[in-house]
Scaffold this motif. Structure first.
Motif, short mmCIF file in Angstrom:
data_model
loop_
_atom_site.label_atom_id
_atom_site.label_comp_id
_atom_site.label_asym_id
_atom_site.label_seq_id
_atom_site.Cartn_x
_atom_site.Cartn_y
_atom_site.Cartn_z
N LEU A 199 -16.53 -3.28 -9.85
CA LEU A 199 -17.88 -3.75 -9.54
C LEU A 199 -18.47 -4.37 -10.81
O LEU A 199 -19.27 -3.75 -11.50
CB LEU A 199 -18.74 -2.56 -9.05
N PRO A 200 -18.03 -5.59 -11.12
CA PRO A 200 -18.43 -6.21 -12.40
C PRO A 200 -19.82 -6.84 -12.33
O PRO A 200 -19.96 -8.07 -12.31
CB PRO A 200 -17.35 -7.28 -12.62
N LEU A 201 -20.85 -6.00 -12.32
CA LEU A 201 -22.22 -6.51 -12.14
C LEU A 201 -22.65 -7.37 -13.34
O LEU A 201 -23.04 -8.52 -13.15
CB LEU A 201 -23.20 -5.36 -11.96
N SER A 202 -22.55 -6.82 -14.55
CA SER A 202 -23.04 -7.57 -15.73
C SER A 202 -22.31 -8.89 -15.87
O SER A 202 -22.93 -9.94 -16.07
CB SER A 202 -22.85 -6.79 -17.02
N GLU A 203 -20.96 -8.84 -15.75
CA GLU A 203 -20.17 -10.08 -15.88
C GLU A 203 -20.58 -11.13 -14.86
O GLU A 203 -20.40 -12.32 -15.07
CB GLU A 203 -18.68 -9.80 -15.65
N THR A 279 -17.45 -4.86 2.89
CA THR A 279 -17.97 -4.94 1.51
C THR A 279 -16.81 -4.89 0.52
O THR A 279 -16.77 -5.67 -0.45
CB THR A 279 -18.95 -3.77 1.23
N ILE A 280 -15.85 -4.01 0.78
CA ILE A 280 -14.72 -3.90 -0.15
C ILE A 280 -13.89 -5.18 -0.14
O ILE A 280 -13.50 -5.68 -1.19
CB ILE A 280 -13.88 -2.67 0.21
N GLU A 281 -13.68 -5.72 1.05
CA GLU A 281 -12.92 -6.98 1.14
C GLU A 281 -13.62 -8.08 0.34
O GLU A 281 -12.99 -8.81 -0.41
CB GLU A 281 -12.84 -7.43 2.60
N LEU A 282 -14.95 -8.15 0.49
CA LEU A 282 -15.69 -9.19 -0.22
C LEU A 282 -15.70 -8.95 -1.73
O LEU A 282 -15.60 -9.89 -2.51
CB LEU A 282 -17.13 -9.26 0.29
N LEU A 283 -15.82 -7.69 -2.14
CA LEU A 283 -15.80 -7.41 -3.58
C LEU A 283 -14.46 -7.84 -4.16
O LEU A 283 -14.39 -8.42 -5.24
CB LEU A 283 -16.03 -5.91 -3.84
N ASP A 284 -13.38 -7.55 -3.43
CA ASP A 284 -12.04 -7.92 -3.91
C ASP A 284 -11.86 -9.43 -3.95
O ASP A 284 -11.28 -9.98 -4.87
CB ASP A 284 -10.96 -7.32 -2.99
N SER A 285 -12.35 -10.13 -2.90
CA SER A 285 -12.03 -11.56 -2.80
C SER A 285 -13.07 -12.45 -3.48
O SER A 285 -12.72 -13.50 -4.00
CB SER A 285 -11.91 -11.96 -1.32
N ALA A 286 -14.33 -12.04 -3.50
CA ALA A 286 -15.36 -12.96 -3.98
C ALA A 286 -16.30 -12.36 -5.02
O ALA A 286 -17.13 -13.06 -5.59
CB ALA A 286 -16.18 -13.47 -2.79
N GLY A 287 -16.22 -11.04 -5.25
CA GLY A 287 -17.08 -10.41 -6.26
C GLY A 287 -18.43 -10.00 -5.70
O GLY A 287 -18.77 -10.31 -4.55
N PRO A 288 -19.24 -9.31 -6.52
CA PRO A 288 -20.46 -8.68 -6.02
C PRO A 288 -21.54 -9.63 -5.52
O PRO A 288 -22.38 -9.23 -4.71
CB PRO A 288 -20.97 -7.87 -7.23
#
Ligand code: GLA
Length: 381
Positions: A199-203, A279-288
């Motif tokens: 979950l790379p929020l800052s980046e 949500t997990i699929e989207l985090l993996d494929s496109a980020g937060p």
């Protein structure tokens, strides 16, 4: 010496053996799915319950001396006569963990504990699980009991369910004990399989704002129990072990057979499980950046179907969205507590200001707003 160790020494007249900390949590998505054997996606925050711990010699009377930096009196508890009713409410979370170890067959010695927590109480951020997990980790390490963290999760849940008397699931204790920094914790509450989801929020130039409405709630009172009961009724009327087993495609038929209030609860759980997976699929494929809409849909589902929002939470979500948040939802058990908003870092101030302004206009209590990042789980200090 740390401040906690110094305060401990001042209070008890000797230094602690060690200090431990366990975090509160934000649940990113997956609400009330845990006791329906479904999916959750929390992360640990940097607000923690810390304890100083000194274990008494085995030959000493089995006495607990419990203190908190937020309370005046030291609470004494005889481990031979553990019963929640005779213990002041805040100390039940600590004593309950000793009770749960004893239920597992461990005969524990007495101990001195000083608690200091920065997790706001009643804010839906798992202040109680943070306390339980700090105590459980401390006892496990200090006495070298060698339980795994997964076992400690169940032990803390048992303290909360069977000693304190709140019929909660395993979300909060799992988040506190199993989280790692920069990750959300995907947990399948049936199989207990976990996966650390980056979950790379800052980046990504993002922040999560927590909006604590200061409308406080408690899970050992009626509301939460009724929800658990409604879900159990729904599952049994649909002929499944748990609502986890109901697929999305079964909802139209369920609507025909279930009473409307049970159906709405079922619909929330079934769609929420689906949203966690998406949500997990989207985090993996496109980020937060991509998950905002799912968060907002989750809020609508809790407001309209599950029925656990309140005017303050709805206003927090609506105001944050109107001011440019990518997504927002209430987090935790509901009936008050906190909302979270996923925001671009450069919009955080404007969004906070808008929320404060709308709360003032509505004559609600001024909310507490702060940012959180996914931090590490429970640890020795
Ligand atoms: C509380 C409970 C959890 C979970 C959430 C709702 O935090 O302690 O077990 O049920 O509510 O997702």
């Amino acid at each position: 010496m740390s401040t906690l160790a110094t305060s401990f020494t001042d209070l008890f007249g000797h230094a602690p053996d060690a200090c431990y900390a366990a975090p509160g949590r934000v649940n990113l998505i997956g609400e009330h799915t845990d006791y329906n054997e479904g999916y959750v996606l929390p992360f640990a925050i940097d607000k923690v319950a810390s304890i100083g711990l000194k274990v008494h010699p085995a030959a000493a009377p089995r006495l607990l001396r419990l203190a908190s930096t937020h309370e005046n009196a030291v609470v004494e508890v005889d481990l031979g006569k553990l019963s929640a009713e005779t213990i002041t409410p805040w100390a039940r979370y600590l004593a309950g963990v000793f009770w749960a170890f004893e239920q597992r067959g461990f005969m524990l010695p007495g101990a001195d504990i000083l608690l200091d927590s920065t997790v706001p109480l009643g804010a839906g951020l798992s202040s109680s699980a943070a306390i339980e997990c700090a105590v459980a980790l401390g006892i496990n390490e200090a006495l070298r009991l060698n339980l795994t963290r997964e076992e400690l999760v169940l032990l803390c849940q048992s303290a909360e369910n069977n000693f304190v008397g709140a019929p909660t699931g395993i979300l909060d204790q799992s988040a506190s004990l199993l989280s790692t920094a920069e990750h959300a914790l995907f947990l399948d509450c049936r199989t207990r399989e976990t996966r650390q989801v980056h979950l790379p929020l800052s980046e990504s130039g993002l922040q999560i704002l927590v909006i604590n409405t200061r409308v406080s709630h408690s899970h050992d009172s009626g509301g939460y129990k009724e929800l658990v009961a409604a879900c159990t009724t729904g599952a049994s009327q649909l002929g499944v072990k748990a609502l986890r087993d109901v697929p999305l495609t079964a909802l139209p038929a369920a609507k025909e057979t279930l009473a409307p209030d049970i159906y709405r609860r079922v619909a929330h759980i079934v769609t929420e499980n689906q949203r966690v997976l998406e949500t997990i699929e989207l985090l993996d494929s496109a980020g937060p950046t991509a998950i905002g809409q799912l968060l907002t849909q989750s809020h609508a589902s809790m407001r309209d179907d599950f029925g656990i929002s309140c005017p303050e939470l709805d206003l927090a979500v609506d105001a944050a969205l109107a001011a440019g948040a990518l997504g927002a939802r209430m987090t935790g058990g509901g009936f008050g507590g906190s909302a979270i908003a996923l925001v671009h870092t450069h919009d955080a101030e404007t969004i906070s200001a808008r929320v404060l302004q709308e709360f003032a206009a509505a004559h609600f209590i001024t909310p507490e707003i702060f940012t959180v990042l996914p931090g590490p789980g429970a640890r020795a200090l």
